[in-house]
Structures are given as C-alpha cells and as structure tokens.
Enzyme design. Structure first.
Site, PDB file in Angstrom:
ATOM      1  N   CYS A 177       6.380  -0.936  -9.530  1.00 12.08           N
ATOM      2  CA  CYS A 177       6.799  -1.763  -8.275  1.00 12.08           C
ATOM      3  C   CYS A 177       8.316  -1.983  -8.654  1.00 12.08           C
ATOM      4  CB  CYS A 177       6.091  -2.929  -8.073  1.00 12.08           C
ATOM      5  SG  CYS A 177       4.380  -2.393  -7.749  1.00 12.08           S
TER       6      CYS A 177
ATOM      7  N   CYS B 128      -4.226  -1.453  -1.983  1.00  9.93           N
ATOM      8  CA  CYS B 128      -4.691   0.052  -2.478  1.00  9.93           C
ATOM      9  C   CYS B 128      -4.460   0.651  -4.147  1.00  9.93           C
ATOM     10  CB  CYS B 128      -4.097   1.192  -1.771  1.00  9.93           C
ATOM     11  SG  CYS B 128      -2.238   1.765  -2.027  1.00  9.93           S
TER      12      CYS B 128
ATOM     13  N   CYS C 255       0.759  -1.170  -0.085  1.00 10.43           N
ATOM     14  CA  CYS C 255      -0.112  -0.082   0.076  1.00 10.43           C
ATOM     15  C   CYS C 255       0.830   1.366  -0.040  1.00 10.43           C
ATOM     16  CB  CYS C 255      -0.852  -0.189   1.222  1.00 10.43           C
ATOM     17  SG  CYS C 255      -2.388   1.048   1.216  1.00 10.43           S
TER      18      CYS C 255
END
Length: 165
Positions: free
Chosen positions: A97, A89, A13
């Site tokens: 990422c 989220c 998140c």
C-alpha cells in the site's frame, strides 16, 4: 483517541467496485457525525458494480455520486488524513500500500468477493446482500467502540478482532 472529532476511515479493495464501496456507504450512514467513510482500490474498476449499488438501494442507503477511486488519491499531500485504513479483500491486504499520512490504525477485514459469485441474478443479489450485512455488522461493532477509552494498542487489537467476526 478523542471522541469529539470525526474519524476518517478508508476501506480498500482491489477494484473498489463492491465491498469497499458498500463499506464506505454503510459507515457514512451508521457512523454519521462520528465517522467519515472513503473507499479506494489498487486497480479501480471503471464504475461500481451494479449489484453493489442495487444492494445498497434495497438497504435504503444513498448511492448517488459513488465512483471507483484509485488509492493513490488518498496518499496525496492534500488528501484527508485517515485515522483508520481497513482492507476488505485478501488481494488488497497482500499488496504494498501507499504510505498513509498520519499513521492510521490498520486492519484486515477480509470478506468474500460477491462479484465472483456465479449464478442467477437472484443468487448474485443474495450474495451481495450477505456481504453487505456482514460489513454492516462489523461497522456497527467498530462504530460502537469506546474510542476515547482505548489506548492506541488496544484500539488496534479491537479493530483487527472485528475483522475475524
């Protein structure tokens, strides 16, 4: 996937202060012995949200030692290799990422951010409890999957489908 090993699961998140922290704690309890939970954020807060900690305590989950972590910790060479990486989220799901060693199965389990809820402390506590219960239900579904009977593609599909429930 073989079911005799303990599977590492990373919940992501943005701030790693509420949803991902709660998911980490819940999977470590619900999946103990089979799953090891971790959590991190792209822009971690200075500490976990007090409402998240209070919610976990009301659910009788341990909260000692929890802290907000940067997701870069889990992309390092000496980090635990993740079997699953789950975003909880929408912001984190849309971010680029790090590359996770080991090619983990990934999925998005978007959950509303209870820390954005405006209201009394009692109403905020209710919002956190609602999100924690949703995460717990999804984690219970996830930990009950017959990992040793599903090929990688089917497992990926089933894990992603859990996020839609």
């Amino acid at each position: 996937m073989a079911s005799h090993k303990e599977f590492n699961v990373l919940f992501l998140c943005t701030h790693n202060s509420a949803r991902s922290i709660m998911a980490e704690v819940i999977i470590n309890y619900v999946g103990r012995g089979r799953f090891k939970g971790f959590s991190a954020g792209s822009h971690p807060a200075t500490q976990p949200n007090p409402f998240a900690l209070a919610t976990l305590q009301r659910m009788h989950f341990p909260t000692e030692g929890l802290y907000s972590k940067n997701w870069e910790e889990f992309a390092k060479q000496d980090a635990p290799v993740m079997d699953f990486v789950l975003t909880v989220c929408d912001n984190a799901a849309g971010e680029i990422c790090p590359v996770w060693p080991g090619q983990p199965i990934t999925a998005h389990w978007g959950v509303e951010d209870p820390s954005q809820f405006q209201g009394t402390d009692e109403q905020k506590a209710h919002a956190f409890a609602r999100v924690a219960n949703l995460l717990k239900r999804r984690i219970e579904l996830f930990t009950s999957l017959p990992l040793d009977k599903l090929d990688r593609l089917m497992l990926q599909t089933r894990v992603r489908d859990i996020g839609k429930q």
